[in-house]
Structure formats: structure tokens, C-alpha cells
Design an enzyme around this catalytic site. Sequence first.
Site, PDB file in Angstrom:
ATOM      1  N   ARG A  23      34.899  31.964  34.897  1.00 34.63           N
ATOM      2  CA  ARG A  23      36.031  32.812  34.495  1.00 34.63           C
ATOM      3  C   ARG A  23      36.243  33.909  35.547  1.00 34.63           C
ATOM      4  O   ARG A  23      36.417  35.077  35.225  1.00 34.63           O
ATOM      5  CB  ARG A  23      35.796  33.448  33.122  1.00 34.63           C
ATOM      6  N   ARG A  27      41.262  38.286  32.877  1.00 36.11           N
ATOM      7  CA  ARG A  27      41.752  39.555  32.342  1.00 36.11           C
ATOM      8  C   ARG A  27      40.996  40.791  32.807  1.00 36.11           C
ATOM      9  O   ARG A  27      41.467  41.898  32.604  1.00 36.11           O
ATOM     10  CB  ARG A  27      41.770  39.483  30.810  1.00 36.11           C
ATOM     11  N   ARG A  36      50.151  37.743  35.202  1.00 36.35           N
ATOM     12  CA  ARG A  36      50.326  37.098  33.902  1.00 36.35           C
ATOM     13  C   ARG A  36      51.477  37.749  33.125  1.00 36.35           C
ATOM     14  O   ARG A  36      52.294  37.064  32.524  1.00 36.35           O
ATOM     15  CB  ARG A  36      49.043  37.160  33.084  1.00 36.35           C
TER      16      ARG A  36
HETATM   17  O1  CP3 Z   1      36.986  30.301  35.580  1.00 34.54           O
HETATM   18  C1  CP3 Z   1      38.110  30.517  36.069  1.00 34.54           C
HETATM   19  O2  CP3 Z   1      38.403  31.576  36.659  1.00 34.54           O
HETATM   20  C2  CP3 Z   1      39.138  29.404  36.070  1.00 34.54           C
HETATM   21  C3  CP3 Z   1      40.044  29.365  35.007  1.00 34.54           C
HETATM   22  C4  CP3 Z   1      39.568  28.924  33.629  1.00 34.54           C
HETATM   23  C5  CP3 Z   1      40.198  29.381  32.460  1.00 34.54           C
HETATM   24  N1  CP3 Z   1      39.704  28.704  31.394  1.00 34.54           N
HETATM   25  C6  CP3 Z   1      41.251  30.396  32.431  1.00 34.54           C
HETATM   26  C7  CP3 Z   1      41.567  31.048  31.154  1.00 34.54           C
HETATM   27  C8  CP3 Z   1      38.590  28.005  33.233  1.00 34.54           C
HETATM   28  C9  CP3 Z   1      37.573  27.272  34.085  1.00 34.54           C
HETATM   29  C10 CP3 Z   1      38.704  27.858  31.827  1.00 34.54           C
HETATM   30  C11 CP3 Z   1      37.893  26.908  31.057  1.00 34.54           C
HETATM   31  C12 CP3 Z   1      37.912  26.967  29.601  1.00 34.54           C
HETATM   32  N2  CP3 Z   1      38.973  27.185  28.767  1.00 34.54           N
HETATM   33  C13 CP3 Z   1      36.788  26.687  28.792  1.00 34.54           C
HETATM   34  C14 CP3 Z   1      35.445  26.279  29.316  1.00 34.54           C
HETATM   35  C15 CP3 Z   1      34.735  27.383  30.003  1.00 34.54           C
HETATM   36  C16 CP3 Z   1      34.041  28.384  29.146  1.00 34.54           C
HETATM   37  O3  CP3 Z   1      34.275  29.586  29.361  1.00 34.54           O
HETATM   38  O4  CP3 Z   1      33.228  27.994  28.303  1.00 34.54           O
HETATM   39  C17 CP3 Z   1      37.178  26.792  27.443  1.00 34.54           C
HETATM   40  C18 CP3 Z   1      36.314  26.598  26.246  1.00 34.54           C
HETATM   41  C19 CP3 Z   1      38.576  27.100  27.445  1.00 34.54           C
HETATM   42  C20 CP3 Z   1      39.473  27.229  26.267  1.00 34.54           C
HETATM   43  C21 CP3 Z   1      40.141  28.550  26.228  1.00 34.54           C
HETATM   44  N3  CP3 Z   1      41.090  28.991  27.131  1.00 34.54           N
HETATM   45  C22 CP3 Z   1      39.924  29.585  25.289  1.00 34.54           C
HETATM   46  C23 CP3 Z   1      38.955  29.512  24.145  1.00 34.54           C
HETATM   47  C24 CP3 Z   1      40.780  30.642  25.656  1.00 34.54           C
HETATM   48  C25 CP3 Z   1      40.997  31.932  24.934  1.00 34.54           C
HETATM   49  C26 CP3 Z   1      39.969  32.894  25.434  1.00 34.54           C
HETATM   50  C27 CP3 Z   1      40.201  34.278  24.907  1.00 34.54           C
HETATM   51  O5  CP3 Z   1      39.269  35.054  25.143  1.00 34.54           O
HETATM   52  O6  CP3 Z   1      41.252  34.574  24.331  1.00 34.54           O
HETATM   53  C28 CP3 Z   1      41.461  30.276  26.832  1.00 34.54           C
HETATM   54  C29 CP3 Z   1      42.427  31.099  27.586  1.00 34.54           C
HETATM   55  C30 CP3 Z   1      42.098  31.388  29.005  1.00 34.54           C
HETATM   56  N4  CP3 Z   1      41.718  30.452  29.923  1.00 34.54           N
HETATM   57  C31 CP3 Z   1      42.215  32.650  29.669  1.00 34.54           C
HETATM   58  C32 CP3 Z   1      41.906  32.440  31.014  1.00 34.54           C
HETATM   59  C33 CP3 Z   1      41.941  33.437  32.133  1.00 34.54           C
HETATM   60  C34 CP3 Z   1      42.688  33.939  29.039  1.00 34.54           C
HETATM   61  C35 CP3 Z   1      44.167  33.849  29.013  1.00 34.54           C
HETATM   62  C36 CP3 Z   1      44.818  35.167  29.108  1.00 34.54           C
HETATM   63  O7  CP3 Z   1      44.938  35.819  28.059  1.00 34.54           O
HETATM   64  O8  CP3 Z   1      45.246  35.535  30.219  1.00 34.54           O
END
Ligand code: CP3
Length: 345
Positions: A23, A27, A36
Site C-alpha cells: 500500500r 491515503r 484522487r
Molecule cells: O500497494 C499499493 O500501493 C498498490 C495499490 C493497491 C491498492 N489496493 C490500492 C487501494 C493494492 C496492491 C491493493 C490490494 C488490495 N485491495 C488488497 C490486498 C492487499 C492488502 O492490503 O491486503 C485488498 C484486500 C484490497 C481490497 C480493497 N481495496 C479494500 C478492502 C479497500 C478499502 C480499504 C479502506 O481502507 O477503505 C480498497 C481500496 C483501496 N485500494 C485504496 C487504495 C489506495 C483506498 C482507496 C482510497 O480511498 O483512495
Amino acid sequence: MSKIFVDACLRKTTPYTPVWMMRQAGRYLPEYMAVRNEMGSFLNLCHAPERAAEVTIQPLDIVGVDAAILFSDILVIPDEMGMDLSFVKGEGPKFADPIKTEADLDRLIGGEEAASKLTYVYETIKLLKEQLPEDKALIGFTGAPWTLATYMIEGQGTKTYNICKKMMYSNPELLHKILRKVTDVVKIYMEKQIEAGADVVQIFDSWAAAIEPSKYDEFSWKYMVEIAEYLKEKYPEIPVIMFPKGISAFIERGLVYGNFDVFGVDWGTPMAMAKEKLGDKYVLQGNMEPCRLYSKEETTKCVEAIQEIMEGEGHIFNLGHGILPDVPVENAKHFVSECQRVSKK
Ligand code: CP3
């Protein structure tokens, strides 16, 4: 020019142990929030290759990591299979019509057809190949079929996994059909990411720990290994990183097998144990507890402790899971510079 990150994954000699953060773009970076907000939503940003490439590169300049992770999300895969993904403010990802029956699964598109719809991801990778400094690696990624299936069946994140577990124990055939369909899309999706220019790929099994140990191989690991082996056969020089979060008890029992390069150690697994069990076979990635980032002092202590254990072994520095949005940027920079300080030869 060789990339330190790729060399380290393939156990070639490097001047120091490279570092990136899960990640990495997100944010906690004001620069990310600005883009964003301009794009209106997270999904709009994922769908806009030029802007997605821009936020992918941000952490390289800001915190100084050795590899960029593609900016996207694991859930774009089921979205393009036909599942209509949305992100509800404060609640996370949602699918309108979760899979309940075989007919629901049959309505989704699969294989090449689904993988071909993810053009914006491949476009982002192509742009990044032009824009990234030559010595920095680009990491592509996917969710593991199991982790993707949890969202496809529950329709959202879950604490109990009761809907997918009900399926696991009362209708395992349907769960396997879902996992098979997703695996077949993911294999082509990863291949297309590599063809577009990804230097490394990581498979995230974030919800591995939801499965009881005796069922983990059957419902998750074997599908991950199938994807890894498919890719290693075609692209032996592209490192594959496996990240099954929360399965330290299974490493103990020797469940970890397969043709891949790097095993991502989560923060709950003692690094010394991972080294003892897997260090001969795989390069290890990790594994600082991400919340150590709230304290620079605790970060330094942890980085030094990891280096002490992994000195001279195949290793890549990383967090043991994703960075949280309220971590000060300064502390993330501190983590990266400390990793590089302790491991410089
Ligand atoms: O790591 C990176 O910088 C690359 C980008 C990336 C994102 N999601 C961006 C993101 C990667 C590799 C992921 C993978 C991902 N997404 C996983 C597996 C990795 C882990 O952390 O276990 C999972 C389970 C997801 C599913 C997902 N996407 C969830 C549960 C959420 C909500 C998270 C939250 O805290 O609200 C997301 C959204 C997401 N994916 C964000 C980002 C930067 C936040 C979106 C935002 O509000 O800008």
C-alpha cells in the site's frame, strides 16, 4: 541496466537489500489525495492510466523506495468479470450481486475475455515503463483466487466469512468452480501485466488466515501455486512473490511449496522462524509490523532486528502488511532510509 530489486528477488548479489512498502501509494500521501480528489473517486483513478501512473511513481520520489507497485486494486478483476464494483464512502468495496448460485457464476465472463477488459491496467504499466527510472522495478499484482472469492461471495469485506465458509463446508463444488474461473482469469491477467512490462508480480492472499489449516491448500494455496508455476514456466526471469497473510502455523508444517521466488512474511510471523523453515528455498520479504511506523524509534529497532536475522540471506525489506492512512510521511521515509542504512554493504 539491472534492477537491484529484481536481482534481489532472484538471489543475485546486490549492494544493499532493496525496500518497498505494501500500500505504498495511498491515503497517507497528500499528493495522492490531491489526485484522487481531482478524479472524483478511487475507481475513476484506477481507470485513468496517466493519473494511475502518476500516483504509482509518487512514492518513489517522496519516500525513496526501490520498486514501484502498480496503482490499481485487486477487485478490478471481479469487476471486469461482470460484478459491478463500487466503493461506498466509509464502508469499503461492495459488489451489488454477490455469487450465491452456479447460475450467478455462469453469468460472469471468464478467461481471455475478462482479462482483455482490463486494458487500463496494461496501459498504466506501459506508461510506467516509459516514465520509471531504469534502475527501479515495477511490481504488478493480483489478489489470490481465495481472497478475490471472499469479496465475490460476501459482496463486501467481512469479519466472519460466514457466507463463503458456509459454501466451503456445504457446497465445496461451487466454491471450487468459482476459484477455477477466477484462477483462469488471473493467469491471463498476470501474463498480460508481464507482457505490458511488469518486472515482478505479487499474489496477495490477504485473507488466507480465514481458512482453517487443513483446508488452506485445497481452497487457496494450490490455486496460487498453479498461477505462479504457469508464469514461471513462461517467464523464468520474472520473479513471483507470494503473500499469504497469517499462515505462520502452516509454514511450520511444511505446507509452503511451489515454483516461485519470494515468500512475503507477514508481521505476525517471527522472521527467524520463516528463515529457518523457508529461507533455503525462497527469498523472504518483510516483515515490519506496519504500526511501528507511528514511532521512528520503534521503526529503527525493528529494522535493525530484521537485518540482524536476515543478514547474508535472500531478503527484501517491506512491511508485514499495508501502510495505514494516518502514518506520517516523514516516518515512512525514515523506514526506507533505515532499511537502506542497515543493509549497505
Ligand atoms: O500497494 C499499493 O500501493 C498498490 C495499490 C493497491 C491498492 N489496493 C490500492 C487501494 C493494492 C496492491 C491493493 C490490494 C488490495 N485491495 C488488497 C490486498 C492487499 C492488502 O492490503 O491486503 C485488498 C484486500 C484490497 C481490497 C480493497 N481495496 C479494500 C478492502 C479497500 C478499502 C480499504 C479502506 O481502507 O477503505 C480498497 C481500496 C483501496 N485500494 C485504496 C487504495 C489506495 C483506498 C482507496 C482510497 O480511498 O483512495
